[in-house]
Design a protein around this motif. Structure first.
Motif, PDB file in Angstrom:
ATOM      1  N   SER A 172       7.163  -2.527  -4.935  1.00 45.13           N
ATOM      2  CA  SER A 172       5.810  -1.955  -5.047  1.00 45.13           C
ATOM      3  C   SER A 172       5.878  -0.499  -5.472  1.00 45.13           C
ATOM      4  CB  SER A 172       5.082  -2.046  -3.706  1.00 45.13           C
ATOM      5  OG  SER A 172       4.928  -3.377  -3.329  1.00 45.13           O
ATOM      6  N   ALA A 228       3.079   6.221  -7.008  1.00 45.17           N
ATOM      7  CA  ALA A 228       2.121   7.009  -7.796  1.00 45.17           C
ATOM      8  C   ALA A 228       2.356   8.507  -7.604  1.00 45.17           C
ATOM      9  CB  ALA A 228       0.694   6.632  -7.403  1.00 45.17           C
ATOM     10  N   CYS A 229       2.661   8.906  -6.357  1.00 45.48           N
ATOM     11  CA  CYS A 229       2.931  10.324  -6.086  1.00 45.48           C
ATOM     12  C   CYS A 229       4.195  10.778  -6.809  1.00 45.48           C
ATOM     13  CB  CYS A 229       3.106  10.564  -4.587  1.00 45.48           C
ATOM     14  SG  CYS A 229       1.556  10.443  -3.718  1.00 45.48           S
ATOM     15  N   ARG A 267       5.415   9.510  -9.515  1.00 48.52           N
ATOM     16  CA  ARG A 267       5.093   9.595 -10.946  1.00 48.52           C
ATOM     17  C   ARG A 267       4.357  10.893 -11.256  1.00 48.52           C
ATOM     18  NH1 ARG A 267       0.702   7.031 -12.711  1.00 48.52           N
ATOM     19  NH2 ARG A 267       1.004   5.386 -11.170  1.00 48.52           N
ATOM     20  N   PHE A 268       3.406  11.230 -10.398  1.00 49.07           N
ATOM     21  CA  PHE A 268       2.642  12.463 -10.568  1.00 49.07           C
ATOM     22  C   PHE A 268       3.568  13.678 -10.490  1.00 49.07           C
ATOM     23  CE2 PHE A 268      -0.239  15.833  -8.950  1.00 49.07           C
ATOM     24  CZ  PHE A 268      -1.181  15.789  -9.953  1.00 49.07           C
ATOM     25  N   THR A 301       6.472   3.229 -12.337  1.00 53.99           N
ATOM     26  CA  THR A 301       6.448   2.944 -13.780  1.00 53.99           C
ATOM     27  C   THR A 301       5.035   2.551 -14.188  1.00 53.99           C
ATOM     28  OG1 THR A 301       6.985   0.605 -13.463  1.00 53.99           O
ATOM     29  CG2 THR A 301       8.841   2.105 -13.743  1.00 53.99           C
ATOM     30  N   THR A 302       4.732   2.712 -15.459  1.00 56.03           N
ATOM     31  CA  THR A 302       3.373   2.411 -15.912  1.00 56.03           C
ATOM     32  C   THR A 302       3.369   1.900 -17.340  1.00 56.03           C
ATOM     33  OG1 THR A 302       1.187   3.337 -16.296  1.00 56.03           O
ATOM     34  CG2 THR A 302       3.022   4.832 -16.572  1.00 56.03           C
ATOM     35  N   LEU A 322       8.245   0.988  -7.218  1.00 56.32           N
ATOM     36  CA  LEU A 322       8.632   1.116  -8.632  1.00 56.32           C
ATOM     37  C   LEU A 322       7.533   0.574  -9.547  1.00 56.32           C
ATOM     38  CD1 LEU A 322      12.388   0.242  -8.286  1.00 56.32           C
ATOM     39  CD2 LEU A 322      11.376   2.471  -8.778  1.00 56.32           C
ATOM     40  N   GLY A 323       6.761  -0.398  -9.049  1.00 59.69           N
ATOM     41  CA  GLY A 323       5.590  -0.869  -9.796  1.00 59.69           C
ATOM     42  C   GLY A 323       4.554   0.246  -9.933  1.00 59.69           C
ATOM     43  N   GLY A 324       4.398   1.028  -8.853  1.00 57.01           N
ATOM     44  CA  GLY A 324       3.460   2.150  -8.879  1.00 57.01           C
ATOM     45  C   GLY A 324       4.011   3.334  -9.667  1.00 57.01           C
ATOM     46  N   GLY A 348       2.967   1.510  -3.286  1.00 55.93           N
ATOM     47  CA  GLY A 348       2.125   1.908  -4.424  1.00 55.93           C
ATOM     48  C   GLY A 348       1.763   3.380  -4.374  1.00 55.93           C
ATOM     49  N   ALA A 349       1.401   3.855  -3.177  1.00 53.85           N
ATOM     50  CA  ALA A 349       1.009   5.262  -3.021  1.00 53.85           C
ATOM     51  C   ALA A 349       2.199   6.180  -3.276  1.00 53.85           C
ATOM     52  CB  ALA A 349       0.448   5.489  -1.617  1.00 53.85           C
ATOM     53  N   ILE A 393       0.842  -1.209   0.000  1.00 54.18           N
ATOM     54  CA  ILE A 393       0.000   0.000   0.000  1.00 54.18           C
ATOM     55  C   ILE A 393       0.874   1.254   0.000  1.00 54.18           C
ATOM     56  CG2 ILE A 393      -1.675   1.334   1.350  1.00 54.18           C
ATOM     57  CD1 ILE A 393      -2.819  -1.359   2.327  1.00 54.18           C
TER      58      ILE A 393
END
Lengths: 114, 114
Positions: B64, B12-13, B15-16, B70-71, B66-68, B8-9, B5
């Motif tokens: 997790s 994602a942040c 990446r954003f 990269t996309t 780096l999974g979140g 992932g969070a 969790i």
């Protein structure tokens, strides 16, 4: 920002859940790794979501979720692992069908809703 | 599960954040989209992390993250967008250099630490 955090966390959990299920039930599927299924289904869902406008927050939430769900890093790692194990043909096939499958997945998702 | 969790969070942040910075400072870079930079750097970091064993929890957290980070879904969307705009050659180049760059990125990260 909240949408990004929640989306990323939910996406990562979904990826983890699919990977765990895959380990349990998908052992016989050779090239069809969890990441393969995750990336293609994630692209299909993104196509579906983007085909028609959604409220901005909801759209950001879903895009962040699918960004957290699909992954490029593990995909590369798996291809290199196949290559290292001298399964060169399998590595190339894995790369190509992942890309082609995901592109068609996106278009499929898009066309279902458009 | 907590690692997944949080990872992932955070991914994602990140990446954003990179995407936002890219929109501000990278406007002139044509094919070098934020996702391109994110995927290659994410693969390099994964290679770096996996080159030597880490405590299990920390490793899961990083994977997790780096999974979140990269996309695959946005990557496919961008390639299809180039294709739709009749920039077919650019779309193909984008696909190929993303994949090749990420594979070499992973190997680079791995070799730096191994």
């Amino acid at each position: 920002m909240m949408y990004v955090i929640i989306g990323g966390a939910v996406g990562a959990c979904l990826r983890f859940a699919v990977s765990e299920c895959w380990l349990k039930f998908g052992k016989n599927a050779q090239l069809m790794t969890a990441v393969f299924v995750i990336n293609i289904s994630g692209c299909a869902m993104l196509g579906w979501i983007l085909a028609k406008p959604l409220p901005e927050g909801i759209e950001l939430l879903f895009i962040s979720m699918l960004g957290g769900f699909t992954t490029f890093s593990t995909f590369c790692m798996e291809a290199l692992e196949l290559w290292r194990l001298k399964k060169r043909k399998q590595a190339m096939i894995y790369l190509v069908i992942s890309i082609v499958g995901s592109l068609f997945g996106f278009l499929f998702g898009w066309n279902v809703r458009a």
